[in-house]
Design a protein around this motif. Structure first.
Motif, PDB file in Angstrom:
ATOM      1  N   PHE A 125       0.810  -1.224   0.000  1.00 52.46           N
ATOM      2  CA  PHE A 125       0.000   0.000   0.000  1.00 52.46           C
ATOM      3  C   PHE A 125       0.847   1.280   0.000  1.00 52.46           C
ATOM      4  O   PHE A 125       0.545   2.231   0.719  1.00 52.46           O
ATOM      5  CB  PHE A 125      -0.961   0.014   1.193  1.00 52.46           C
ATOM      6  N   THR A 132      -2.081   4.214  -4.307  1.00 53.12           N
ATOM      7  CA  THR A 132      -3.538   4.120  -4.139  1.00 53.12           C
ATOM      8  C   THR A 132      -4.239   3.458  -5.321  1.00 53.12           C
ATOM      9  O   THR A 132      -5.447   3.258  -5.273  1.00 53.12           O
ATOM     10  CB  THR A 132      -4.144   5.523  -3.936  1.00 53.12           C
ATOM     11  N   GLU A 140      -1.018  -5.584   9.209  1.00 50.48           N
ATOM     12  CA  GLU A 140      -1.827  -4.369   9.063  1.00 50.48           C
ATOM     13  C   GLU A 140      -1.115  -3.129   9.577  1.00 50.48           C
ATOM     14  O   GLU A 140      -1.253  -2.035   9.011  1.00 50.48           O
ATOM     15  CB  GLU A 140      -3.160  -4.555   9.796  1.00 50.48           C
ATOM     16  N   LYS A 151      -0.885  -0.177   6.755  1.00 46.98           N
ATOM     17  CA  LYS A 151      -1.717   0.994   7.052  1.00 46.98           C
ATOM     18  C   LYS A 151      -0.850   2.219   7.338  1.00 46.98           C
ATOM     19  O   LYS A 151      -1.195   3.338   6.951  1.00 46.98           O
ATOM     20  CB  LYS A 151      -2.646   0.697   8.234  1.00 46.98           C
ATOM     21  N   HIS A 194       0.379   3.484   4.023  1.00 43.43           N
ATOM     22  CA  HIS A 194      -0.673   4.235   3.332  1.00 43.43           C
ATOM     23  C   HIS A 194      -0.769   5.670   3.857  1.00 43.43           C
ATOM     24  O   HIS A 194      -0.840   6.620   3.072  1.00 43.43           O
ATOM     25  CB  HIS A 194      -2.012   3.519   3.504  1.00 43.43           C
ATOM     26  N   THR A 196     -11.472  -3.558  12.790  1.00 47.20           N
ATOM     27  CA  THR A 196     -11.096  -3.483  11.383  1.00 47.20           C
ATOM     28  C   THR A 196     -12.305  -3.608  10.458  1.00 47.20           C
ATOM     29  O   THR A 196     -12.286  -3.109   9.327  1.00 47.20           O
ATOM     30  CB  THR A 196     -10.076  -4.588  11.003  1.00 47.20           C
ATOM     31  N   PHE A 246     -10.041   7.374   8.815  1.00 42.38           N
ATOM     32  CA  PHE A 246      -9.130   6.291   8.449  1.00 42.38           C
ATOM     33  C   PHE A 246      -9.165   5.240   9.542  1.00 42.38           C
ATOM     34  O   PHE A 246      -8.996   5.546  10.724  1.00 42.38           O
ATOM     35  CB  PHE A 246      -7.702   6.800   8.289  1.00 42.38           C
ATOM     36  N   TYR A 304      -7.429   2.680  11.444  1.00 44.63           N
ATOM     37  CA  TYR A 304      -6.049   2.281  11.749  1.00 44.63           C
ATOM     38  C   TYR A 304      -6.019   1.027  12.622  1.00 44.63           C
ATOM     39  O   TYR A 304      -4.960   0.628  13.110  1.00 44.63           O
ATOM     40  CB  TYR A 304      -5.355   3.429  12.470  1.00 44.63           C
ATOM     41  N   SER A 337      -5.828  -2.738  13.954  1.00 39.01           N
ATOM     42  CA  SER A 337      -4.974  -3.847  13.513  1.00 39.01           C
ATOM     43  C   SER A 337      -5.168  -5.036  14.438  1.00 39.01           C
ATOM     44  O   SER A 337      -5.565  -4.888  15.597  1.00 39.01           O
ATOM     45  CB  SER A 337      -3.505  -3.423  13.528  1.00 39.01           C
ATOM     46  N   TYR A 369      -8.692  -6.958   2.609  1.00 38.15           N
ATOM     47  CA  TYR A 369      -8.809  -5.506   2.509  1.00 38.15           C
ATOM     48  C   TYR A 369      -8.941  -5.073   1.052  1.00 38.15           C
ATOM     49  O   TYR A 369      -8.243  -5.587   0.169  1.00 38.15           O
ATOM     50  CB  TYR A 369      -7.568  -4.823   3.092  1.00 38.15           C
ATOM     51  N   ASN A 398      -9.227   0.501   2.028  1.00 40.46           N
ATOM     52  CA  ASN A 398      -9.064   0.167   3.443  1.00 40.46           C
ATOM     53  C   ASN A 398     -10.346  -0.321   4.106  1.00 40.46           C
ATOM     54  O   ASN A 398     -10.603  -0.038   5.274  1.00 40.46           O
ATOM     55  CB  ASN A 398      -8.508   1.374   4.218  1.00 40.46           C
TER      56      ASN A 398
END
Length: 260
Positions: free
Chosen positions: A38, A41, A55, A59, A62, A80, A93, A95, A97, A185, A189
């Motif tokens: 990631f 995009t 993750e 993440k 990203h 998640t 977002f 985040y 995990s 995913y 996301n």
């Protein structure tokens, strides 16, 4: 007297250099196209969905390469599955995990703030079954410090090494949704169950609940380090709206806590 033909030497050097460069450019192109970590995009048929591996790293990658969010959600694997696009009024977002603990939250929130700006909204998963003990917090700080993933996300060397490595292609191969039986995913996301229909999803949830409910004694689960971590988040982000979230079934745990 030795006469060196520089034009011939340079030609040979360029020939060998191009022979090394062409494979690297090929690997770079493939890794950019697949992009399992990631860094970018874009979406295509080969990378539209990927198994939920590491993750914390992808993440963070990203966030380090995309400035577009003003709210952050953080928690364990349960969080998640919360669709970040369903939070109204902000560009959130997720985040969260796998197995992320409260004492790890602040470091990731800080990295979000560093890359995106101070969040307008922070949503914290507060699951009493997962409140870590102080000993667990200390152990996690040693075996998976958040700064490790954050440093990687900020490192140009890490990014280039990953993009020029065959191991990144292998990473994509090993984590294709068709090959792994867990959540996947999308490129925006959003995590989804691997099951095909709602009945299978329901059976999976019930199975997990039976494993979790009663798994721990909830007495004194909010340890000093956990309490400290939550207070530090509140103190550091005084102007931010902070919301605690727990799945409905977790009220069983809260009710059990309240009986002591």
């Amino acid at each position: 007297m030795v006469i060196v033909n520089f034009s011939t030497s340079i030609s040979k050097l360029l020939f060998f250099a191009s022979g090394s460069l062409i494979p690297l450019l090929g690997i770079l192109s493939i890794n950019i196209y697949l992009d399992p970590l990631f860094f970018f995009t874009h979406s295509n048929d080969e990378n539209s969905h990927i198994y939920a591996f590491n993750e914390r790293q992808f993440k963070s990658n990203h966030l380090g390469n995309n400035k577009q969010y003003d709210a952050v959600m953080i928690g364990s694997s349960r969080m998640t599955y919360f669709n970040q696009h369903e939070i109204e009024g902000v560009n959130a977002f997720n985040y969260a995990s796998s197995a992320l603990k409260v004492c790890e939250y602040l470091a990731y929130i800080d990295y979000f703030a560093k890359t995106q700006g101070t969040p307008k909204l922070i949503i914290l998963e507060l699951n009493p079954m997962d409140f870590p003990t102080d000993r667990e917090c200390e152990r996690l700080a040693k075996i998976r410090p958040p700064q490790k993933f954050i440093n990687n996300a900020e490192s140009l060397q890490y990014k280039m090494k990953s993009l020029l490595s065959l191991s990144t292609i292998d990473l994509w191969k090993k984590n294709r949704p068709s090959d792994r039986a867990n959540r996947t995913y999308s490129r925006d996301n959003v995590a989804t169950f691997p099951e095909w229909n709602n009945e299978q999803k329901k059976e999976r949830i019930i199975f997990q609940l039976r494993r979790q409910i009663g798994k721990r004694n909830f007495r004194n689960q909010c340890s000093p380090l956990t309490t400290k971590a939550l207070r530090e988040i509140r103190e550091k982000y005084k102007k931010t709206t902070i919301v605690g979230y727990a799945s409905p079934y977790l009220w069983h745990g809260y009710n059990q806590m309240m009986t002591y």
